[in-house]
Design an enzyme around this catalytic site. Structure first.
Site, PDB file in Angstrom:
ATOM      1  N   CYS A  73       7.530  27.872  -8.435  1.00 54.11           N
ATOM      2  CA  CYS A  73       6.701  27.238  -9.438  1.00 54.11           C
ATOM      3  C   CYS A  73       7.370  25.955  -9.790  1.00 54.11           C
ATOM      4  CB  CYS A  73       6.488  28.016 -10.652  1.00 54.11           C
ATOM      5  SG  CYS A  73       5.466  27.349 -11.954  1.00 54.11           S
ATOM      6  N   CYS A  81       0.945  -1.172   0.088  1.00 58.20           N
ATOM      7  CA  CYS A  81       0.003   0.141   0.021  1.00 58.20           C
ATOM      8  C   CYS A  81       0.833   1.328   0.095  1.00 58.20           C
ATOM      9  CB  CYS A  81      -0.853   0.023   1.094  1.00 58.20           C
ATOM     10  SG  CYS A  81      -0.214   0.557   2.883  1.00 58.20           S
ATOM     11  N   CYS A  84       3.874  -2.306   8.079  1.00 57.91           N
ATOM     12  CA  CYS A  84       3.248  -1.180   7.784  1.00 57.91           C
ATOM     13  C   CYS A  84       2.557  -0.672   9.052  1.00 57.91           C
ATOM     14  CB  CYS A  84       2.221  -1.672   6.689  1.00 57.91           C
ATOM     15  SG  CYS A  84       1.227  -0.184   5.959  1.00 57.91           S
TER      16      CYS A  84
HETATM   17 ZN    ZN Z   1       0.839  -1.180   3.895  1.00 59.06          ZN
END
Ligand code: ZN
Ligand code: ATP
Length: 276
Positions: free
Chosen positions: A211, A188, A264
């Site tokens: 910019c 992810c 994660c």
């Molecule tokens: Zn993840």
């Protein structure tokens, strides 16, 4: 017989017959199903607007668009918006143009910030119930230009177990990527935050009055890859790409997949990893 069919299709003057030719040629078996799918696009800027135009011209069933910004003259170095649309919200201007191109597409447009409390709750609701016949949308496409919005889409998709594709163009407009994220199956956005985002403080990159570069070429190419991967994913032809990286200076492409990270920080990602 085939030749006669083809000349009838060409004479027909109907854009759908050109799309349906893909079926006759054996490339896409089920092209007509395109009109049943609903795609939710977050960010209708340089990449997202062109992507929406491509899906509209391909006959997608429904588009749900989110963007909090207005069309500015500074956007004219990209494709899609015109000077006459300056001052309109990007989603309203896009809706007008897209319905003009193909009135059969159902379009919902939200001039909202998806990272605000109300914006996020509404996004979750539309993700779950926004499809043509009700129920969850088929795919989310992220075309935003900042970390906070990507993390918001990431956590919504992990929470709802929703497949999505992420896209990005670098600040110097010389590299870009698209990425397919299947919660629990592929990394992810929080599993493997791109190095460019880790190393650079976004506030520093987007300094007031300074910019960032942008080119209609790199943005158009990225929108094309994202739209193509969307068609492949929805209609099940060819190989859906997991992660495609593009270096414009060298015309170099990388194509690979990243597995989920068992450390994660998103608890819903860990939950999805255990489910698979
Ligand atoms: Zn993840
Ligand atoms: P630039 O930053 O170079 O002036 P831009 O803001 O138009 O350009 P793009 O990369 O062309 O950026 O497009 C990204 C789009 O994503 C923008 O239209 C922006 O308004 C939209 N966007 C970014 N964050 C959010 C958010 N939190 N909610 C809704 N839309 C968002």
């Amino acid at each position: 017989m085939q030749e006669r069919q083809m000349s009838e299709e060409v004479r027909n003057d109907n854009p759908y017959s050109r799309l349906m030719a893909l079926k006759r040629m054996g490339i896409v078996q089920n092209y007509q199903q395109i009109k049943e799918f609903t795609v939710l696009v977050v960010g209708v800027g340089g990449v997202g607007s062109v992507l929406c135009e491509m899906l509209t011209r391909c006959g997608i069933g429904k588009l749900i668009m989110y963007d909090y910004d207005k069309v500015e003259l500074a956007n004219m170095n990209r494709l899609f918006f015109t000077p006459q649309q300056v001052g309109l919200s990007k989603v309203e201007a896009a809706k007008q143009t897209l319905l003009n191109i193909n009135p059969d597409v159902v379009i919902e447009a939200y001039n909202e910030n998806i990272t605000s409390g109300t914006g996020f709750n509404q996004l979750l609701e539309r993700m779950q119930n926004g499809a043509l016949k009700g129920g969850p949308v088929d795919l989310i496409l992220s075309c935003v230009d900042n970390y906070a919005a990507r993390m918001t889409i990431n956590s919504a998709c992990n929470e709802l177990d929703q497949v999505w594709m992420e896209s990005g163009v670098s600040e110097d407009a010389m590299s870009a990527h698209i990425q397919l994220i299947i919660p629990g199956e592929t990394a992810c956005f929080a599993c493997a935050v791109p190095i460019a985002v880790v190393e650079n403080n976004e506030q520093q990159i987007k300094r007031e009055g300074v910019c960032a570069a942008s080119l209609p070429t790199t943005m158009g190419i990225t929108a094309g890859f994202l739209a193509q991967n969307t068609l492949k994913y929805l209609l099940g032809f060819g190989q859906t790409t997991f992660l495609l990286g593009y270096n414009a200076l060298a015309d170099f492409f990388q194509n690979y997949a990243i597995m989920p990270n068992s450390e994660c920080k998103d608890p819903n990602c860990l939950k999805r990893q255990k489910q698979d």
